[in-house]
Design a protein around this motif. Structure first.
Motif, short mmCIF file in Angstrom:
data_model
loop_
_atom_site.label_atom_id
_atom_site.label_comp_id
_atom_site.label_asym_id
_atom_site.label_seq_id
_atom_site.Cartn_x
_atom_site.Cartn_y
_atom_site.Cartn_z
N ALA A 167 0.83 -1.19 0.00
CA ALA A 167 0.00 0.00 0.00
C ALA A 167 0.87 1.25 0.00
O ALA A 167 1.99 1.25 0.50
N GLU A 168 0.35 2.31 -0.58
CA GLU A 168 1.05 3.60 -0.60
C GLU A 168 0.77 4.34 0.70
O GLU A 168 -0.29 4.20 1.26
N PRO A 169 1.64 5.15 1.19
CA PRO A 169 3.04 5.33 0.81
C PRO A 169 3.86 4.13 1.29
O PRO A 169 3.77 3.72 2.44
N LYS A 170 4.64 3.59 0.41
CA LYS A 170 5.35 2.34 0.66
C LYS A 170 6.36 2.43 1.80
O LYS A 170 6.50 1.49 2.57
N SER A 171 7.04 3.56 1.94
CA SER A 171 8.03 3.69 3.02
C SER A 171 7.35 3.62 4.39
O SER A 171 7.84 2.95 5.30
N VAL A 172 6.20 4.26 4.52
CA VAL A 172 5.46 4.22 5.78
C VAL A 172 4.93 2.81 6.02
O VAL A 172 4.98 2.30 7.14
N THR A 173 4.46 2.17 4.96
CA THR A 173 3.94 0.81 5.08
C THR A 173 5.03 -0.14 5.56
O THR A 173 4.79 -0.97 6.44
N GLY A 191 -2.88 -2.78 2.71
CA GLY A 191 -3.85 -1.69 2.72
C GLY A 191 -5.20 -2.07 3.26
O GLY A 191 -6.19 -1.40 3.00
N GLN A 192 -5.28 -3.13 4.03
CA GLN A 192 -6.55 -3.53 4.66
C GLN A 192 -6.67 -2.77 5.98
O GLN A 192 -6.41 -3.31 7.05
N TRP A 193 -7.05 -1.51 5.88
CA TRP A 193 -7.00 -0.63 7.04
C TRP A 193 -8.01 -1.00 8.11
O TRP A 193 -7.81 -0.69 9.27
N TRP A 194 -9.08 -1.66 7.75
CA TRP A 194 -10.06 -2.06 8.78
C TRP A 194 -9.45 -3.09 9.71
O TRP A 194 -9.76 -3.10 10.90
N ILE A 195 -8.56 -3.94 9.20
CA ILE A 195 -7.87 -4.90 10.07
C ILE A 195 -6.82 -4.18 10.90
O ILE A 195 -6.67 -4.43 12.09
N GLU A 196 -6.11 -3.24 10.27
CA GLU A 196 -5.09 -2.49 11.00
C GLU A 196 -5.71 -1.66 12.11
O GLU A 196 -5.12 -1.51 13.18
N ASP A 230 -11.61 -1.13 1.34
CA ASP A 230 -11.03 -1.77 0.16
C ASP A 230 -9.93 -0.87 -0.40
O ASP A 230 -10.20 0.25 -0.83
N PRO A 231 -8.67 -1.34 -0.41
CA PRO A 231 -7.59 -0.47 -0.88
C PRO A 231 -7.67 -0.14 -2.37
O PRO A 231 -6.99 0.77 -2.83
N MET A 232 -8.51 -0.85 -3.12
CA MET A 232 -8.64 -0.56 -4.54
C MET A 232 -9.58 0.62 -4.80
O MET A 232 -9.60 1.18 -5.89
#
Length: 144
Positions: A18-24, A72-77, A130-132
């Motif tokens: 997921a973007e931003p990749k460095s933070v991910t 990028g599954q932010w609901w899980i995060e 949904d990250p898409m």
């Protein structure tokens, strides 16, 4: 696997992040560290059970973060952030109640980690599950 195939495989994995990749990448390593810290807390548990509870929350939060953050599954995060925040809130209340010799340092470190959890929560709270899907834009001047 040849060097070229290996490089293509790594590029495909990098493209999935997921973007931003460095933070991910940094957050994924942080969740891995919190997962390890949770196992350490359980292995070094006290008879009172507070460290068991804190370790369990850190393990749950680390697992949710490791599953949700890279893809990028932010609901899980978000669920992981709640568990991690609860673990450090328990730790903070325990330190304040007992006042160990390293009390001020432990209070400062727990407050710092809680601040990082809150900062990450604020950053991902409005992102779609949904990250898409496209990310919501901030309102512009005149949009009311």
């Amino acid at each position: 696997m040849t060097g070229t195939q290996h490089a293509r495989f790594l590029v495909r994995i990098w493209d999935l992040l997921a973007e931003p990749k460095s933070v991910t990448v940094m957050m994924t390593f942080a969740y891995g560290g919190l997962l390890g810290m949770g196992f350490w807390a359980i292995v070094d548990a006290s008879p009172g059970g507070v460290r068991d509870m804190m370790g369990g929350l850190l393990i749950a939060g680390g697992v949710c973060g490791l599953i949700g953050c890279p893809w990028g599954q932010w609901w899980i995060e978000r669920a992981g952030l709640v568990a991690i925040g609860a673990a450090f809130a328990v730790h903070l209340s325990f330190v304040v109640a007992i006042s160990s010799p390293d009390g001020p340092w432990e209070v400062a470190s727990a407050l710092g980690l809680l601040l990082l959890v809150v900062t990450r929560w604020i950053r991902i709270r409005t992102l779609p599950a949904d990250p898409m899907l496209p990310r919501p834009r901030p309102p512009e001047v005149g949009d009311e």
